[in-house]
Write a protein that holds these residues in place. Structure first.
Motif, PDB file in Angstrom:
ATOM      1  N   GLN A 333       0.826  -1.204   0.000  1.00 22.91           N
ATOM      2  CA  GLN A 333       0.000   0.000   0.000  1.00 22.91           C
ATOM      3  C   GLN A 333       0.865   1.261   0.000  1.00 22.91           C
ATOM      4  O   GLN A 333       0.553   2.247  -0.674  1.00 22.91           O
ATOM      5  CB  GLN A 333      -0.919  -0.013   1.217  1.00 22.91           C
ATOM      6  CG  GLN A 333      -2.003  -1.088   1.151  1.00 22.91           C
ATOM      7  CD  GLN A 333      -2.728  -1.275   2.466  1.00 22.91           C
ATOM      8  OE1 GLN A 333      -2.435  -0.600   3.448  1.00 22.91           O
ATOM      9  NE2 GLN A 333      -3.664  -2.230   2.499  1.00 22.91           N
ATOM     10  N   ALA A 334       1.967   1.221   0.740  1.00 23.71           N
ATOM     11  CA  ALA A 334       2.867   2.372   0.784  1.00 23.71           C
ATOM     12  C   ALA A 334       3.498   2.606  -0.585  1.00 23.71           C
ATOM     13  O   ALA A 334       3.687   3.753  -1.005  1.00 23.71           O
ATOM     14  CB  ALA A 334       3.959   2.147   1.832  1.00 23.71           C
ATOM     15  N   MET A 335       3.821   1.519  -1.308  1.00 20.80           N
ATOM     16  CA  MET A 335       4.402   1.656  -2.636  1.00 20.80           C
ATOM     17  C   MET A 335       3.411   2.330  -3.587  1.00 20.80           C
ATOM     18  O   MET A 335       3.763   3.235  -4.339  1.00 20.80           O
ATOM     19  CB  MET A 335       4.821   0.285  -3.180  1.00 20.80           C
ATOM     20  CG  MET A 335       5.528   0.364  -4.530  1.00 20.80           C
ATOM     21  SD  MET A 335       6.158  -1.229  -5.109  1.00 20.80           S
ATOM     22  CE  MET A 335       4.669  -1.974  -5.745  1.00 20.80           C
ATOM     23  N   ARG A 336       2.154   1.882  -3.522  1.00 24.25           N
ATOM     24  CA  ARG A 336       1.126   2.491  -4.391  1.00 24.25           C
ATOM     25  C   ARG A 336       0.892   3.947  -4.012  1.00 24.25           C
ATOM     26  O   ARG A 336       0.737   4.814  -4.875  1.00 24.25           O
ATOM     27  CB  ARG A 336      -0.164   1.678  -4.319  1.00 24.25           C
ATOM     28  CG  ARG A 336      -0.102   0.348  -5.053  1.00 24.25           C
ATOM     29  CD  ARG A 336      -1.496  -0.246  -5.206  1.00 24.25           C
ATOM     30  NE  ARG A 336      -2.037  -0.670  -3.912  1.00 24.25           N
ATOM     31  CZ  ARG A 336      -1.886  -1.895  -3.413  1.00 24.25           C
ATOM     32  NH1 ARG A 336      -1.211  -2.802  -4.097  1.00 24.25           N
ATOM     33  NH2 ARG A 336      -2.410  -2.206  -2.244  1.00 24.25           N
ATOM     34  N   ALA A 337       0.855   4.221  -2.709  1.00 26.42           N
ATOM     35  CA  ALA A 337       0.597   5.591  -2.248  1.00 26.42           C
ATOM     36  C   ALA A 337       1.723   6.535  -2.657  1.00 26.42           C
ATOM     37  O   ALA A 337       1.489   7.715  -2.934  1.00 26.42           O
ATOM     38  CB  ALA A 337       0.429   5.611  -0.731  1.00 26.42           C
TER      39      ALA A 337
END
Length: 484
Positions: A333-337
């Motif tokens: 999720q952090a990568m996408r964000a």
């Protein structure tokens, strides 16, 4: 540009056009420079060479190749510029093809450029042909060319031939640190940390050349891959105290990697946090990779928003190994964000008689093959995997599979790109032939075990050059001694 174009048509003259051409190049308005050049009918290749070099500097390799083909005339500078651009590009084997199509007498720059292409492509056969031409044409000492020859052999998996090329270099050539650095670096990436240290001692004893920052970076990398912690730390201190060279972030990063790979994670973490220069992404990546390899999620640094997707995948794999599924999901999720794009897919190349063959992870490679050939490769893969299991190899369990996200998982583990390349080489070569594979990513632990078993079953040497080093698999073991 329209105003400038009108000025060129209203008596600006050739001198004005040449000045305008230089201004356009300096401001990187390459398309306008090309249009202006088309309005200046000339057979002089010099302005075309300037545009060609500027196009390559801008990273427009395909456009540069088209420009090269359309030039009204080409001189040796044209060929050398294009060959050097191909050697640095994503398809370095094109430098070799360009060299073979050349109709002019090559010079040292030509040879150096094509040898660089051979090195990056792992094209040993082509590199040896170029070496023969170098021996026939070489007029005097040339440290750049000597270093290029050594580098080519080492990066093509033959550090022994690199050492022969080093010993053949003249005293004048060995007066350059670059010639020593080429062999030190070559030994280091093959796991020959102690051999690299011995060569460094010889460099100091003979006083042929002064070591530079590149020398120490290569030595630190060699110590890191060989587990020579104390020797590496001594080098870092000696670099400044004995040789007056200030370590940079790359040297400090190599020292952190040295500690981390050796399992001294707490020391590595403290070193990273107290560096005299701000740590870069490579420092934290070294820590993250070591934490994953040693199953220590408690010491793992969190990747920042500017890091690459590989960092997030490493972090996700680390937490998955420990059964921390929420943390693993949070990493994705952090990568996408952060808007970080997924990394390049796993690719491998194997050099055969007709040039390098490329394979992608998964089953996509089969679409470029005839149906019978694709089925044959698949049968070889299945047979090798069955033989590996009989020797005790077992694929990574699902709980640990996230560790393997270094490579795009378009298929299961059996279709990682280096395995497909090995199977294709088995199908296309004689039983005793060494198999040489070049890979754009780090070899995962699962493939490393599989390749050891395959080398024993086939009674063949399998040389794999991954993103950071060489692995020579033979008789069921690897030259890295499972320390990579």
């Amino acid at each position: 540009m329209e105003t400038l174009a009108r000025m060129t048509k209203t008596g600006g003259g050739e001198q004005f056009k040449r000045s305008l051409f230089r201004v356009l190049l300096e401001s990187r308005r390459l398309d306008e420079a090309r249009r202006l050049l088309d309005e200046m009918p000339t057979s002089d290749p010099r302005p075309w060479n300037l545009l060609l070099a500027a196009t390559l500097r801008a990273g427009r390799l395909a456009q540069a190749r088209t420009l090269f083909e359309e030039m009204p005339s080409r001189d040796l500078v044209s060929w050398n510029t294009m060959a050097a651009g191909c050697a640095r590009g994503p398809r370095p084997e094109e430098a070799v093809a360009l060299f073979e199509a050349m109709r002019l007498e090559p010079d040292a720059r030509t040879f150096a450029a094509v040898l660089s292409g051979c090195a990056r492509a792992g094209a040993l056969a082509a590199g040896r042909r170029v070496h023969a031409l170098v021996r026939a044409a070489r007029a005097g000492p040339n440290p750049i060319l000597a270093a290029a020859l050594i580098d080519m052999y080492c990066k093509c998996g033959r550090p022994d031939l690199g050492a022969v090329a080093f010993e053949s270099a003249s005293a004048a050539e060995r007066a350059s640190a670059s010639v020593w650095n080429a062999l030190i670096s070559g030994l280091a990436v093959h796991g020959g940390g102690r051999a690299a240290l011995h060569l460094f001692e010889r460099m100091r004893t003979e006083r042929a050349a002064e070591p530079d920052r590149v020398t120490f970076l290569a030595l630190l990398a060699g110590c890191s891959h060989a587990g020579l912690v104390e020797e590496g730390l001594h080098l870092l201190f000696a670099m400044k105290l004995e040789h007056g060279l200030e370590p940079g972030i790359q040297h400090y990063g190599a020292a952190v990697d040295l500690l981390a790979r050796a399992g001294r994670l707490e020391e590595a973490r403290r070193a990273a946090e107290t560096l005299p220069v701000p740590p870069d992404a490579a420092v934290w990546r070294a820590l993250l990779s070591a934490c994953r390899n040693q199953a220590r999620p408690d010491l793992a640094p969190a990747p920042g928003p500017a890091r690459c997707s590989g960092d997030y995948l490493l972090l996700s794999g680390l937490h998955s190994q420990a059964g921390r599924w929420g943390c693993a999901a949070a990493a994705w999720q952090a990568m996408r964000a952060a808007g970080v794009r997924k990394k390049e897919p796993g690719l491998s190349w194997v050099e055969l008689g007709g040039g390098p063959e490329r394979f992608r992870a998964g089953l996509g490679w089969a679409r470029r093959r005839s149906r019978p050939e694709a089925r044959a490769v698949q049968r070889v893969l299945e047979a090798l995997t069955t033989a590996a299991r009989e020797m005790g190899f077992s694929a990574a369990p699902p709980a640990a599979a996230a560790e393997l996200l270094e490579e795009e998982k378009e298929g299961n583990l059996m279709y990682h790109s280096e395995r497909v390349a090995v199977a294709f080489a088995v199908l296309k070569t004689a039983p005793a032939t060494e198999i040489r594979v070049r890979k754009n990513l780090r070899t995962c632990a699962d493939c490393h075990s599989w390749l050891k078993a395959a080398s024993k079953h086939l009674a063949r040497a399998i040389i794999v050059r991954d993103r950071s080093r060489f692995h020579r698999f033979e008789r069921g073991s690897c030259s890295c001694r499972d320390f990579w």
